[in-house]
Design a protein around this motif. Structure first.
Motif, PDB file in Angstrom:
ATOM      1  N   LYS A 185       1.041  -1.429  -0.186  1.00 29.57           N
ATOM      2  CA  LYS A 185       0.333   0.138  -0.419  1.00 29.57           C
ATOM      3  C   LYS A 185       0.775   1.705  -0.075  1.00 29.57           C
ATOM      4  CE  LYS A 185      -3.059   2.256   3.192  1.00 29.57           C
ATOM      5  NZ  LYS A 185      -4.325   2.564   2.191  1.00 29.57           N
ATOM      6  N   ASN A 186       0.381   2.081  -1.029  1.00 28.09           N
ATOM      7  CA  ASN A 186       1.106   3.645  -0.822  1.00 28.09           C
ATOM      8  C   ASN A 186       0.313   4.558   0.330  1.00 28.09           C
ATOM      9  OD1 ASN A 186       2.849   5.887  -1.454  1.00 28.09           O
ATOM     10  ND2 ASN A 186       2.130   5.626  -3.675  1.00 28.09           N
ATOM     11  N   PHE A 187       0.999   4.706   0.922  1.00 29.83           N
ATOM     12  CA  PHE A 187       0.848   5.350   2.246  1.00 29.83           C
ATOM     13  C   PHE A 187       0.716   7.038   1.709  1.00 29.83           C
ATOM     14  CE2 PHE A 187       4.454   5.360   4.682  1.00 29.83           C
ATOM     15  CZ  PHE A 187       4.595   4.101   5.558  1.00 29.83           C
ATOM     16  N   SER A 188       2.338   7.144   1.293  1.00 26.71           N
ATOM     17  CA  SER A 188       2.822   8.524   0.847  1.00 26.71           C
ATOM     18  C   SER A 188       1.794  10.171   0.509  1.00 26.71           C
ATOM     19  CB  SER A 188       3.826   8.656   0.008  1.00 26.71           C
ATOM     20  OG  SER A 188       4.053   8.333  -0.929  1.00 26.71           O
ATOM     21  N   PRO A 189       0.574   9.403  -0.459  1.00 27.68           N
ATOM     22  CA  PRO A 189       0.198  10.302  -0.566  1.00 27.68           C
ATOM     23  C   PRO A 189      -0.238  10.897   0.789  1.00 27.68           C
ATOM     24  CG  PRO A 189      -0.958   9.096  -1.799  1.00 27.68           C
ATOM     25  CD  PRO A 189      -0.085   8.176  -1.380  1.00 27.68           C
ATOM     26  N   THR A 190      -0.898  10.429   1.735  1.00 31.08           N
ATOM     27  CA  THR A 190      -1.411  10.600   3.166  1.00 31.08           C
ATOM     28  C   THR A 190      -0.393  11.961   3.645  1.00 31.08           C
ATOM     29  OG1 THR A 190      -2.379   8.489   3.160  1.00 31.08           O
ATOM     30  CG2 THR A 190      -2.190   9.985   5.339  1.00 31.08           C
ATOM     31  N   TYR A 191       0.628  11.954   3.426  1.00 31.22           N
ATOM     32  CA  TYR A 191       1.277  13.255   3.704  1.00 31.22           C
ATOM     33  C   TYR A 191       0.339  14.344   3.569  1.00 31.22           C
ATOM     34  CZ  TYR A 191       4.725   9.669   6.108  1.00 31.22           C
ATOM     35  OH  TYR A 191       5.344   8.934   6.413  1.00 31.22           O
ATOM     36  N   SER A 192       0.539  14.296   2.407  1.00 28.44           N
ATOM     37  CA  SER A 192      -0.411  15.535   1.889  1.00 28.44           C
ATOM     38  C   SER A 192      -1.813  16.205   2.634  1.00 28.44           C
ATOM     39  CB  SER A 192      -0.081  15.646  -0.251  1.00 28.44           C
ATOM     40  OG  SER A 192      -1.046  15.186  -0.171  1.00 28.44           O
ATOM     41  N   ALA A 193      -2.029  15.167   2.759  1.00 22.32           N
ATOM     42  CA  ALA A 193      -3.748  15.304   3.787  1.00 22.32           C
ATOM     43  C   ALA A 193      -3.269  15.757   4.789  1.00 22.32           C
ATOM     44  CB  ALA A 193      -3.857  14.048   2.998  1.00 22.32           C
ATOM     45  N   LEU A 194      -1.822  15.972   5.508  1.00 21.57           N
ATOM     46  CA  LEU A 194      -1.879  16.207   7.113  1.00 21.57           C
ATOM     47  C   LEU A 194      -2.210  17.872   7.099  1.00 21.57           C
ATOM     48  CD1 LEU A 194       1.492  14.389   7.837  1.00 21.57           C
ATOM     49  CD2 LEU A 194      -0.732  13.742   8.597  1.00 21.57           C
ATOM     50  N   GLY A 195      -2.286  18.408   6.509  1.00 26.13           N
ATOM     51  CA  GLY A 195      -2.492  20.109   6.314  1.00 26.13           C
ATOM     52  C   GLY A 195      -3.920  20.329   6.891  1.00 26.13           C
ATOM     53  N   ASP A 196      -4.642  19.131   5.974  1.00 23.70           N
ATOM     54  CA  ASP A 196      -6.338  19.449   6.341  1.00 23.70           C
ATOM     55  C   ASP A 196      -6.131  18.598   7.525  1.00 23.70           C
ATOM     56  OD1 ASP A 196      -6.778  19.603   3.628  1.00 23.70           O
ATOM     57  OD2 ASP A 196      -7.067  18.517   3.128  1.00 23.70           O
ATOM     58  N   TYR A 197      -5.610  18.213   8.692  1.00 20.51           N
ATOM     59  CA  TYR A 197      -6.338  17.628  10.099  1.00 20.51           C
ATOM     60  C   TYR A 197      -4.981  18.711  10.504  1.00 20.51           C
ATOM     61  CZ  TYR A 197      -7.216  13.248   8.305  1.00 20.51           C
ATOM     62  OH  TYR A 197      -7.953  11.924   7.568  1.00 20.51           O
ATOM     63  N   GLU A 198      -4.923  19.918  10.178  1.00 21.20           N
ATOM     64  CA  GLU A 198      -3.967  20.917  10.959  1.00 21.20           C
ATOM     65  C   GLU A 198      -3.200  20.285  11.254  1.00 21.20           C
ATOM     66  OE1 GLU A 198      -6.598  22.788  13.528  1.00 21.20           O
ATOM     67  OE2 GLU A 198      -8.022  22.247  12.696  1.00 21.20           O
ATOM     68  N   THR A 230      17.752  16.963  -1.425  1.00 22.01           N
ATOM     69  CA  THR A 230      17.301  18.155  -0.873  1.00 22.01           C
ATOM     70  C   THR A 230      16.097  18.293  -0.936  1.00 22.01           C
ATOM     71  OG1 THR A 230      17.010  18.756  -3.379  1.00 22.01           O
ATOM     72  CG2 THR A 230      19.499  19.268  -2.402  1.00 22.01           C
ATOM     73  N   LEU A 231      15.517  19.371  -0.506  1.00 20.53           N
ATOM     74  CA  LEU A 231      14.133  20.000  -0.662  1.00 20.53           C
ATOM     75  C   LEU A 231      13.666  18.758  -1.302  1.00 20.53           C
ATOM     76  CD1 LEU A 231      13.472  22.798   1.730  1.00 20.53           C
ATOM     77  CD2 LEU A 231      13.113  20.526   2.476  1.00 20.53           C
ATOM     78  N   ASP A 232      13.457  19.546  -2.249  1.00 19.56           N
ATOM     79  CA  ASP A 232      13.349  19.334  -4.487  1.00 19.56           C
ATOM     80  C   ASP A 232      12.807  17.474  -4.265  1.00 19.56           C
ATOM     81  OD1 ASP A 232      13.053  21.770  -4.601  1.00 19.56           O
ATOM     82  OD2 ASP A 232      15.253  22.101  -5.657  1.00 19.56           O
ATOM     83  N   ASP A 233      13.479  16.544  -2.811  1.00 20.50           N
ATOM     84  CA  ASP A 233      12.778  15.636  -3.421  1.00 20.50           C
ATOM     85  C   ASP A 233      11.606  15.385  -2.523  1.00 20.50           C
ATOM     86  OD1 ASP A 233      15.910  14.642  -5.444  1.00 20.50           O
ATOM     87  OD2 ASP A 233      17.015  15.080  -3.036  1.00 20.50           O
ATOM     88  N   LEU A 234      11.768  15.911  -2.059  1.00 19.80           N
ATOM     89  CA  LEU A 234      11.127  15.716  -0.824  1.00 19.80           C
ATOM     90  C   LEU A 234       8.990  16.717  -1.690  1.00 19.80           C
ATOM     91  CD1 LEU A 234      12.105  15.850   2.314  1.00 19.80           C
ATOM     92  CD2 LEU A 234      12.429  14.826   0.798  1.00 19.80           C
ATOM     93  N   GLN A 235       8.263  15.988  -1.050  1.00 16.70           N
ATOM     94  CA  GLN A 235       6.643  16.209  -1.438  1.00 16.70           C
ATOM     95  C   GLN A 235       6.206  17.850  -0.914  1.00 16.70           C
ATOM     96  OE1 GLN A 235       3.412  14.158  -1.210  1.00 16.70           O
ATOM     97  NE2 GLN A 235       3.655  12.477   0.023  1.00 16.70           N
ATOM     98  N   HIS A 236       5.942  18.311  -1.483  1.00 18.15           N
ATOM     99  CA  HIS A 236       5.870  20.099  -0.980  1.00 18.15           C
ATOM    100  C   HIS A 236       4.395  20.045  -0.801  1.00 18.15           C
ATOM    101  CE1 HIS A 236       5.229  24.013  -2.099  1.00 18.15           C
ATOM    102  NE2 HIS A 236       5.358  24.681  -1.046  1.00 18.15           N
ATOM    103  N   LEU A 237       4.641  20.427   0.997  1.00 20.47           N
ATOM    104  CA  LEU A 237       3.618  19.569   1.717  1.00 20.47           C
ATOM    105  C   LEU A 237       2.819  21.841   2.089  1.00 20.47           C
ATOM    106  CD1 LEU A 237       4.753  16.611   3.846  1.00 20.47           C
ATOM    107  CD2 LEU A 237       3.498  17.014   2.059  1.00 20.47           C
ATOM    108  N   VAL A 238       1.668  21.300   2.685  1.00 20.31           N
ATOM    109  CA  VAL A 238       1.383  23.032   2.529  1.00 20.31           C
ATOM    110  C   VAL A 238      -0.129  22.506   3.412  1.00 20.31           C
ATOM    111  CG1 VAL A 238       2.026  24.036   0.364  1.00 20.31           C
ATOM    112  CG2 VAL A 238       0.122  23.555   0.382  1.00 20.31           C
ATOM    113  N   TRP A 239      -0.453  23.450   3.732  1.00 21.48           N
ATOM    114  CA  TRP A 239      -0.945  23.886   4.852  1.00 21.48           C
ATOM    115  C   TRP A 239      -1.902  25.271   4.533  1.00 21.48           C
ATOM    116  CZ3 TRP A 239      -2.087  27.228   9.379  1.00 21.48           C
ATOM    117  CH2 TRP A 239      -0.725  28.049  10.262  1.00 21.48           C
TER     118      TRP A 239
END
Lengths: 136, 130, 98
Positions: free
Chosen positions: A63-76, A93-102
């Motif tokens: 199971k690929n759970f990596s998309p869940t990290y981008s939902a963390l902003g919605d969980y505050e 570098t940061l460019d290798d990581l997902q861009h996570l926002v809130w």
């Protein structure tokens, strides 16, 4: 700050998939979001691999759970600390990581970066401000 | 001091459950309150009554059950982790159509919220694992 | 706030001792349990990683592994489980470097 609010830090030091720790740690973060505590996530050592872009587990049959990290902003969950030394040691570098926002509701839902790149010394200071560390 | 203990590994494979047990016992002996012991990851395997260790070795599962009985300890097994690994009580057996149960005395199966609540309600969270 | 850093990995297998040492600040304590007790052995190269830090080691895990207390680096405190509990109480929080 109200007395019943604690500063909780989830400390992530494991790579994903090789063991289940990363995924089950994320499950705690998601459930924990309902408790309205002051939450931070720290990624260090192989934990920085959890945030890599482009994870594709299809052929591995997991199971690929990596998309869940981008939902963390919605969980505050908006404070994500990535340790610079761990990233650099691994040639990342940061460019290798997902861009996570809130989205900041106090500022017309402006998009803000969740990830803070910090040195080991800075992260040690941040850790010391917390009441509880969760380790997996 | 009020404590919550988290155990991330099963019995025998790793020393984590032994360390957690001895720590918990020492804290109780010193008069501290154990709010909860939470079993997560493979730590849920501490809660099966079906283990049969050799007679000249410690019985990790029974030891937890006995400590729980003696001190009214709240031993909580994470439901999501338990479902993955086959730790089953009556409620889980009924819900998921399983033909057997294996939960040991003194343990109960509940949600991850119990771990967060433990951390929020306690003065310290101490984690034992691999 | 002060932290009790618990390490349970041999320093010759994992980097947990080095990480704990990197994160430990003044007022913190590093407690070595399980396979991490080998880090406290004076003659071992890993003991240098802990120099200058407040270090305790769990006596029962030392004894189990046949490490005599007179082999420990200078300044390392040997504690029992009651001492472990006291350390948890004495610090403001606990970080386990699993």
């Amino acid at each position: 700050m109200a007395e019943d609010i604690k500063k909780l830090m989830y400390v992530n030091r494991r790579a994903p998939y090789g063991t289940i720790y990363a995924w089950e740690s994320l499950e705690v973060v998601l459930i924990g979001a309902a408790f309205d505590q002051d939450v931070s996530l720290a990624f260090m050592d192989d934990g920085v691999y959890q945030l890599m872009k482009g994870q594709n587990t299809e052929a591995a049959g997991m199971k690929n759970f990596s998309p869940t990290y981008s939902a963390l902003g919605d969980y505050e969950v908006t404070k994500i600390y990535v340790e610079k030394e761990s990233l650099e040691e691994r040639g990342l570098t940061l460019d290798d990581l997902q861009h996570l926002v809130w989205e900041d509701e106090d500022d017309d839902w402006a998009e803000r970066d969740s990830i803070h790149l910090v040195s080991r010394a800075e992260l040690a200071d941040v850790m010391a401000e917390h009441d509880m560390m969760f380790n997996f | 001091m009020k404590l919550t203990i988290q155990v991330n590994e099963g019995p025998y494979q790793h020393q984590a459950s032994d360390s957690a047990y001895h720590f918990t016992k020492a804290a109780l002996e010193k008069g501290h309150e154990i709010f909860r012991v939470f079993f997560y990851h493979d730590g849920v395997n501490n809660g099966t009554r079906l283990t049969t260790p050799p007679q000249d070795d410690r019985n990790v599962v029974n030891r937890w059950s006995e400590l729980s009985k003696e001190h009214d300890l709240d031993l909580v097994i994470c439901v999501a982790a338990a479902q993955r690994r086959g730790i089953v009580d009556d409620g889980e057996a009924e819900r998921n159509g399983k033909d057997a149960t294996n939960i040991a005395d003194g343990f109960r199966i509940s949600g991850l919220g119990q771990l967060i609540e433990g951390a929020v309600q306690s003065d310290r969270l101490v984690v034992f694992g691999d | 706030m002060s932290i009790l850093h618990i390490v349970n990995k041999s320093p010759y297998e994992k980097n947990s001792v080095a990480m704990a040492a990197g994160y430990a600040k003044e007022g913190d304590t590093v407690l070595l349990i399980e396979d991490a007790v080998y880090a406290a052995v004076k003659a071992g190269s890993a003991s240098a990683k802990l120099s200058g830090l407040d270090v305790s080691v769990l006596g029962s895990d030392l004894a189990a592994r046949g490490v005599a207390e007179d082999k420990l680096a200078d300044g390392v405190n040997v504690v029992d489980y009651a001492g472990f509990v006291d350390l948890v109480e004495a610090k403001d929080s606990v970080q386990s470097w699993l």
